[in-house]
Design a protein around this motif. Structure first.
Motif, PDB file in Angstrom:
ATOM      1  N   ASN A 179      -1.348  -1.799  -3.938  1.00 60.25           N
ATOM      2  CA  ASN A 179      -2.095  -1.104  -2.862  1.00 60.25           C
ATOM      3  C   ASN A 179      -2.680  -2.120  -1.888  1.00 60.25           C
ATOM      4  OD1 ASN A 179      -1.753   0.725  -4.929  1.00 60.25           O
ATOM      5  ND2 ASN A 179      -3.600   1.865  -4.409  1.00 60.25           N
ATOM      6  N   ILE A 180      -3.225  -3.202  -2.470  1.00 56.39           N
ATOM      7  CA  ILE A 180      -3.872  -4.196  -1.598  1.00 56.39           C
ATOM      8  C   ILE A 180      -2.837  -4.847  -0.686  1.00 56.39           C
ATOM      9  CG2 ILE A 180      -5.186  -6.369  -1.603  1.00 56.39           C
ATOM     10  CD1 ILE A 180      -6.352  -5.428  -4.300  1.00 56.39           C
ATOM     11  N   ILE A 181      -1.696  -5.156  -1.262  1.00 50.98           N
ATOM     12  CA  ILE A 181      -0.648  -5.783  -0.451  1.00 50.98           C
ATOM     13  C   ILE A 181      -0.215  -4.841   0.670  1.00 50.98           C
ATOM     14  CG2 ILE A 181       1.741  -6.624  -0.453  1.00 50.98           C
ATOM     15  CD1 ILE A 181       1.278  -7.889  -3.064  1.00 50.98           C
ATOM     16  N   ILE A 182       0.067  -3.584   0.313  1.00 49.81           N
ATOM     17  CA  ILE A 182       0.577  -2.648   1.321  1.00 49.81           C
ATOM     18  C   ILE A 182      -0.474  -2.327   2.377  1.00 49.81           C
ATOM     19  CG2 ILE A 182       1.285  -0.219   1.636  1.00 49.81           C
ATOM     20  CD1 ILE A 182       3.523  -2.070   0.688  1.00 49.81           C
ATOM     21  N   LYS A 183      -1.732  -2.257   1.935  1.00 52.03           N
ATOM     22  CA  LYS A 183      -2.777  -1.862   2.890  1.00 52.03           C
ATOM     23  C   LYS A 183      -3.210  -3.017   3.785  1.00 52.03           C
ATOM     24  CE  LYS A 183      -6.432   1.267   2.578  1.00 52.03           C
ATOM     25  NZ  LYS A 183      -7.294   2.204   1.949  1.00 52.03           N
ATOM     26  N   TYR A 184      -3.361  -4.185   3.184  1.00 56.03           N
ATOM     27  CA  TYR A 184      -3.921  -5.284   3.982  1.00 56.03           C
ATOM     28  C   TYR A 184      -2.944  -6.423   4.236  1.00 56.03           C
ATOM     29  CZ  TYR A 184      -8.140  -2.861   2.525  1.00 56.03           C
ATOM     30  OH  TYR A 184      -9.081  -1.904   2.295  1.00 56.03           O
TER      31      TYR A 184
END
Ligand code: PHE
Length: 493
Positions: A430-435
């Protein structure tokens, strides 16, 4: 939902087709040169960064969307959110353009395959390629006439595309990948073994892998790394979503994403080793440095290699045939994947039959490809390839991560893939895709734009870049928006 959606015969079939799409001309002629010109061994740092921060996460995302929403790229995205249907069409239009120039390079490979039996390019492979074979005009704006041998090769490629896609997913694409991919691997291994046992091979490998750490500071190197990973993994072109939509409900998606990325990466290294071992041997035999025998992308396959084969005796004929067969096999599974991504979208949108869509599409595609069989073909390829890679595909990747990260909610995709996968992905995704992916891709994009405005690509005139570069990007977006305004036939939604 449509009931009669076709399916792969097995997960292996899907994987082979996905790897077949990823492994293409980009692995064989593009990667070795990109590594070499971007700092050799040091390039591996940005390259692996790109694989882990964008390549694999986006692959999981594309597989996840395609599988969850069970549709071609535009259909899946419009199921995510109607407002983003256009984002599904844009990569399809980019794919159509890639397909046209891809068929041209494949046509060259066919011709060179026939030439390699008797080294028909003669002593001066450079002049042969530009003057005798391509009959290249003086600029992208001078089309000249049709170069018939190239057009015939293009026709052949379209017939092969048609033949495979007409038969459908299981009997066509899956079967072709099952035959071509293992053959490709075996041929590549033979080339590598022969390459590394040649005298002077180590000189080539040293040149390839000796790190020039200074280069990592250059933003251009990072752009090349992201560009290479996107193109090579066929991300941002709508293919991976389409392919995963044909998977049965329970399939290990996470594992498939990693397998595809690693297989592609492995093949990339294999071909880089083969290519540079052979170049090293040639440099040694001529008493020059490897830098003097390396040329850029296309030149590598069609100028430097033929030159090597010429001086190699009978092994030159054997390696020549093997090398161009490799290019053809690798390219066909990729071009078929492009045809499939496009036709699947048309089938979904207009509710037409596969056979009809594939036939009409291949005919139209062939007609459009004739532009590339003119005397300006190489220029057009060069400009379009640069723009589609740097701006088309990367922006689609950026927007996809934005839509899933911020509009939908990454958990929707992650929960879906985790529920059916043995190997679960954590919150890191999630962190990779979001930020992380959006930030890095935005930086890459800004940097490419700055470079573009400072030094227009490839020394072409602004008119040419506008006509064949910027307009192509604008055309893709405008068509995408217009098509997405049309209603779906067949109650697809
Ligand atoms: N991945 C393919 C290669 O490496 C090229 C490709 C790009 C194919 C985009 C389809 C879509 O050559």
């Amino acid at each position: 939902m449509q009931e009669s959606r076709e399916q792969w015969g097995s997960k292996m079939g899907f994987l082979l087709a996905a790897i077949g799409s990823a492994v293409g001309l980009g692995n064989i002629w593009r990667f070795p040169y990109v590594v070499y010109s971007n700092g050799g061994g040091a390039f591996l740092i940005p390259y692996f960064c790109a694989i882990f921060t964008a390549g694999i996460p986006l692959l999981i995302l594309e597989y996840g969307i395609g599988h969850k929403f069970k549709g071609s790229t535009p259909l899946s995205l419009s199921r995510v959110n109607k407002k983003f249907e256009w984002l599904g069409w844009w990569p399809i239009i980019s794919s159509a353009i890639i397909l046209c120039y891809y068929s041209m390079i494949l046509s060259w490979s066919v011709k060179y395959l026939t030439l390699s039996f008797n080294k028909g390019w003669g002593q001066d492979s450079d002049t042969f390629f530009y003057n005798d074979f391509l009959k290249l005009s003086e600029s992208p704006l001078h089309f000249g006439g049709i170069v018939w041998p190239i057009l015939m090769g293009i026709a052949l490629i379209w017939i092969i595309n048609w033949f495979i896609c007409y038969k459908g997913i299981k009997a066509g694409i899956e079967k072709a990948s099952k035959i071509l991919l293992p053959c490709l691997l075996i041929i590549m291994i033979i080339i590598v073994i022969r390459g590394v046992t040649l005298k002077g091979a180590e000189v080539g490998l040293n040149t390839l892998f000796t790190p020039n750490l200074e280069k990592i500071k250059d933003p251009q190197v990072w752009i090349s790394a992201y560009g290479q990973v996107f193109f090579s993994l066929s991300i941002g072109t709508g293919i991976m979503m389409t392919y995963s939509s044909y998977l049965p409900p329970k399939t290990d998606i996470n594992n498939s994403a990693f397998m595809t990325a690693f297989a592609n990466c492995g093949f990339e290294f294999l071909s880089a080793i083969g290519v540079f071992a052979i170049l090293g041997a040639m440099a040694t035999s001529q008493g020059v440095s490897v830098d003097e025998v390396v040329t850029s992308g296309i030149g590598l396959a069609f100028i430097a290699f033929p030159k090597v084969f010429t001086i190699m005796g009978v092994w030159g004929n054997i390696l020549g045939v093997l090398f161009f067969t490799c290019l053809m096999f690798a390219g066909i599974t990729s071009s078929v994947s492009l045809v499939e991504a496009i036709s699947a979208s048309i089938i979904d949108k207009f509710g037409l039959k596969r056979k009809k869509v594939v036939t009409i599409m291949c005919l139209v595609g062939f007609l459009i490809s004739t532009v590339f069989a003119t005397n300006a073909g190489l220029y057009l390829l060069d400009i379009m390839d640069n723009f589609i890679n740097n701006y088309g595909i990367v922006v689609v990747g950026l927007l996809e991560s934005f839509v899933i990260g911020w509009v939908l909610n990454p958990n929707v995709i992650r929960d879906h893939t985790n529920a059916i996968s043995y190997f679960k992905i954590g919150k890191w995704w999630n962190i990779i895709i979001k930020y992380i992916t959006p930030t890095l891709l935005t930086l890459t994009l800004i940097q490419s734009l700055i470079t573009e405005f400072k030094t227009p690509y490839g020394g072409y005139t602004l008119t040419s870049l506008f006509l064949f570069g910027w307009s192509v990007i604008a055309f893709g977006i405008i068509c995408a928006v217009l098509i997405s305004k049309k209603p779906w036939k067949k109650e697809a939604l």
